[in-house]
Structure formats: structure tokens, C-alpha cells
Design an enzyme around this catalytic site. Structure first.
Site, mmCIF file in Angstrom:
data_model
loop_
_atom_site.group_PDB
_atom_site.id
_atom_site.type_symbol
_atom_site.label_atom_id
_atom_site.label_comp_id
_atom_site.label_asym_id
_atom_site.label_seq_id
_atom_site.Cartn_x
_atom_site.Cartn_y
_atom_site.Cartn_z
ATOM 1 N N CYS A 1 -18.812 -1.927 6.535
ATOM 2 C CA CYS A 1 -19.064 -2.747 5.346
ATOM 3 C C CYS A 1 -18.502 -4.155 5.494
ATOM 4 O O CYS A 1 -19.018 -5.109 4.899
ATOM 5 C CB CYS A 1 -18.517 -2.071 4.093
ATOM 6 S SG CYS A 1 -16.730 -1.819 4.078
ATOM 7 N N CYS B 1 -20.715 -8.135 6.186
ATOM 8 C CA CYS B 1 -20.469 -9.099 5.101
ATOM 9 C C CYS B 1 -20.667 -10.539 5.597
ATOM 10 O O CYS B 1 -20.002 -10.967 6.552
ATOM 11 C CB CYS B 1 -19.057 -8.935 4.555
ATOM 12 S SG CYS B 1 -18.653 -10.111 3.242
ATOM 13 N N ASP C 1 0.823 -1.203 0.000
ATOM 14 C CA ASP C 1 0.000 0.000 0.000
ATOM 15 C C ASP C 1 0.865 1.264 0.000
ATOM 16 O O ASP C 1 0.550 2.238 0.675
ATOM 17 C CB ASP C 1 -0.914 -0.033 1.237
ATOM 18 C CG ASP C 1 -2.027 1.009 1.175
ATOM 19 O OD1 ASP C 1 -2.373 1.417 0.055
ATOM 20 O OD2 ASP C 1 -2.541 1.412 2.240
ATOM 21 N N CYS D 1 -20.299 -12.810 -4.336
ATOM 22 C CA CYS D 1 -21.177 -11.828 -3.694
ATOM 23 C C CYS D 1 -22.635 -12.049 -4.087
ATOM 24 O O CYS D 1 -23.549 -11.752 -3.306
ATOM 25 C CB CYS D 1 -20.762 -10.411 -4.079
ATOM 26 S SG CYS D 1 -19.297 -9.820 -3.205
ATOM 27 N N CYS E 1 -26.204 -10.127 -2.994
ATOM 28 C CA CYS E 1 -26.057 -9.471 -1.693
ATOM 29 C C CYS E 1 -25.596 -8.031 -1.859
ATOM 30 O O CYS E 1 -24.649 -7.742 -2.597
ATOM 31 C CB CYS E 1 -25.054 -10.237 -0.840
ATOM 32 S SG CYS E 1 -24.760 -9.486 0.784
#
Length: 377
Positions: free
Chosen positions: A251, A255, A141, A195, A198
Site C-alpha cells: 500500500c 502511493c 507504538d 489523497c 486516489c
């Protein structure tokens, strides 16, 4: 390099994964470096201004989709992941305690950048020790690298609608890192996206920052607002931030795949008592030196003391009315910098509104009770 046979490279790939496991990575995958299919989506994201003040995204666009430009000679990316979820995360308790400051769980321990980069370098050194002509460069990153795209190609998981990488057996509570290398290693297969229909992450987002599946408007994202944004937090978003003073986990929390997430055993990722479950007033009482001492070696330190105070002021404004909060804000106002003072003024107005609302509610309750009492009561 020419002396390496297909069999040699396959054996080395297996060895790399074993070394990665020994170094503490939960998974290692290998991908090619063709990221051309991501180019158009990246350009649209930038054209829409979804990157906010993160101008570095506008730079080195070619390098983001062509890793060989970032490190010449690169033909493969070795992608790794490392779990970080601490055993004492206590999400619900922390978010519901509105008088306490909520810090994204990845930031409660030691800064992951240094840990993963060091171990990726160790992995590269092991490869170079065996093949002297190998050349590598680690990334965590810290450069124009599309890490989620590479993780997806390397089979570590798929990109969820919140734009994070999800692993079917391990959820998404993990860090990613990459080792660019000049060896034509055999590549792993991407996994199927799971996913489905969803949209839990999109629905739960407090600021509705996930504007469409797989697309996040950073300008509305609480992680961006409390970490990346250097200036004023937009007033219309402040009340939605709640007690989240550094980052946001909502978020990921919602999940369904995170029911399979694994708890980290990495000592460096364990929660520091000085940061976890502290009241907003306790954190507000820190002077700059205390802030530097308590955040030494963490990712939090990079936002600096003033942005830390800015975030805390918003949290204090969102807390239930408390005379102690009002007094603390008023005492700090005159000596605060312009950035922090603006948020203090907002917080004081919020506290006043909360007091008025509480007073009206109490008055209505008293009137209701009195109506039900006998006249001589």
C-alpha cells in the site's frame, strides 16, 4: 510552571524542534490532546472485529482518546517522525523473485522502538534540564496511544486511506513517536488531506484488507497475518501472501506521494545482509539459534521461531515448483510443531498442484509443437 510566559513557551517550542532535529528526527510537531473526534471510529472498528486477535485494543479505550489518563498532567503531545527507507530497498526485484523471502523494509534493520524511545527520552531530558518542573513520558507504538491521530494534529502529515500518515514532501516511509508533556506549548496546525480521489492503496492490497477509505480489516492484512496473528493463517488468504514472510509494503509502494520519500541516513535502519534478498530455502534452513542470532536487535525476533517457520512455509508453498523445496518441507514435517506442520502440509499440496500444472502446460506445448512439425520430422 506559572513563571513561563507565552513568549517563553514559543521560544521553547522552537528549541524543542531544533533539539529534535539534532537528535535525528526529520520533523517535530506539537499538538493538543483532544482526540474525542476519533472515539466513534475506534468503537466501530472494534465492534466490527477488525482488530482480530489483538485484544489489547479492547483495553484502556478511555486512555486511547484521553492521553491525560495515560500520563496524568499531560496537556500536549510532541510528535516526531524519523525516516527509515534504506537506500537498497529494491522493492520490485524482491517481490518478483518468488523464491526469495520478502521482509517489510522497516524490519530489515535495528528495532525502531528502542531507537526512537531512547531519543525521545533524550529530548525530554533536555526540556527538563531547562525547566525542572516539566514532566514527560515517551511512547513508541508501545501503549494505548493513537499515534497517527496525534501526528495528524501536530502537522506531520495526514492520515491516508491505508490508515498510515502521509507527508506531502516526504511520503510515508517513516516511524512515529510521541512525548507526552505537561507544558502548554503552542500547537502546530494540521495539514490539508491530499489523497483526493486516489484509491491506489486500496486497489493494490493483495488481500483487499482496506475495506473502505481509512479503514483496515486487520484480519485480512498481511502485516497482521505474518506478525500479530499467533495462530493459523486462514487458508483462503495464504496464496495471496506470496513471498511476504514478515509484513507487507504494497500500500505504501503504490502511493503517489512516496515519489517524494527520502532515503534514511540512519545507520541502524540499514538492511542486514542476513535478512535481505535471501532465498526462502536459505531462511528455512535456519535452526532456532541461527534465527535468534540473525534477528537479534530487530523487530522480527518478537514473533519467535515457530511463527517465522509458519510464514516461511506459506512462502515456500507459493514459490514455483522445486524438488528442493518439496524435500526440505518433507524433512522438516515430522519434527515440526502442530502450527508449523499444518502450514507445511498446505505448502506441499501447493507444490504438488504447481508440479501438475507445470506438467500439463509442458504437455500442451509439446503437442502444439508436434502438430506444426512435418510428418517425417
Amino acid at each position: 510552571m506559572s513563571s513561563l510566559t507565552t513568549e517563553d513557551l514559543a521560544t521553547l517550542a522552537d528549541q524543542i524542534k531544533q533539539w529534535g532535529s539534532e537528535l535525528g528526527f526529520q520533523q517535530v510537531g506539537i499538538s493538543d490532546i483532544d482526540l474525542s473526534k476519533h472515539k466513534d471510529a475506534l468503537h466501530r472498528w472494534l465492534q466490527n472485529g477488525y482488530h482480530g486477535d489483538m485484544r489489547f485494543f479492547e483495553q484502556n479505550l478511555d486512555k486511547r482518546t484521553q492521553p491525560e489518563l495515560l500520563h496524568p498532567g499531560t496537556v500536549r503531545a510532541i510528535a516526531v517522525r524519523m525516516d527509515y527507507l534504506p537506500p537498497d530497498a529494491s522493492f520490485a526485484k524482491a517481490l518478483s523473485a518468488t523464491d526469495k523471502g520478502y521482509i517489510s523494509r522497516y524490519a530489515l534493520g535495528r528495532d525502531y522502538h528502542k531507537i526512537l524511545r531512547k531519543r525521545l527520552k533524550q529530548l525530554g531530558d533536555k526540556i527538563k534540564h531547562q525547566f525542572a518542573d516539566s514532566d514527560f513520558r515517551p511512547f513508541v507504538d508501545s501503549a494505548p496511544v493513537l499515534e497517527h491521530a496525534l501526528a495528524e494534529k501536530a502537522g506531520l502529515g495526514w492520515t491516508g486511506k491505508h490508515s498510515l500518515t502521509i507527508n506531502k514532501d516526504n511520503g510515508s516511509w517513516f516511524f512515529l513517536g510521541e512525548l507526552f508533556i505537561n507544558l502548554p506549548l503552542p500547537i502546530d496546525k494540521p495539514v490539508e488531506e491530499n489523497c483526493g480521489s486516489c484509491t491506489a492503496c486500496m486497489t493494490i492490497c493483495p488481500t483487499q484488507a482496506i475495506v473502505e477509505p481509512y479503514v483496515v480489516d486487520a484480519r485480512r492484512c498481511i502485516s497482521y497475518l505474518t506478525i500479530e496473528l499467533k495462530g493459523t493463517i486462514p487458508e483462503q488468504l495464504r496464496s495471496l501472501i506470496g513471498n511476504r514472510i514478515y509484513g507487507c509494503d504494497d500500500c505504501q509502494l503504490v502511493c503517489p506521494w512516496n515519489r517524494y520519500a527520502k532515503i534514511s541516513t540512519e545507520a541502524d535502519f540499514m538492511s542486514r545482509p542476513a535478512l535481505k534478498d535471501q532465498t526462502l530455502l536459505q531462511l528455512w534452513s535456519w535452526d532456532e539459534q541461527t534465527f535468534l542470532d540473525n534477528t537479534q536487535g530487530t523487530a522480527i525476533r518478537r514473533i519467535g521461531y515457530q511463527r517465522w517457520r509458519r510464514n516461511l512455509a506459506v512462502g515456500l508453498g507459493n514459490a514455483p515448483f522445486d524438488d528442493a523445496i518439496v524435500n526440505a518441507l518433507q524433512r522438516a514435517r515430522d519434527e515440526a510443531c502442530v502450527l508449523v506442520r499444518e502450514h507445511i502440509d498446505w505448502a506441499l499440496a501447493q507444490q504438488h498442484a504447481s508440479k501438475v500444472s507445470m506438467s500439463r502446460t509442458t504437455s500442451r506445448l509439446i503437442r502444439t509443437i508436434e502438430k506444426g512439425l512435418p510428418r517425417d520430422a
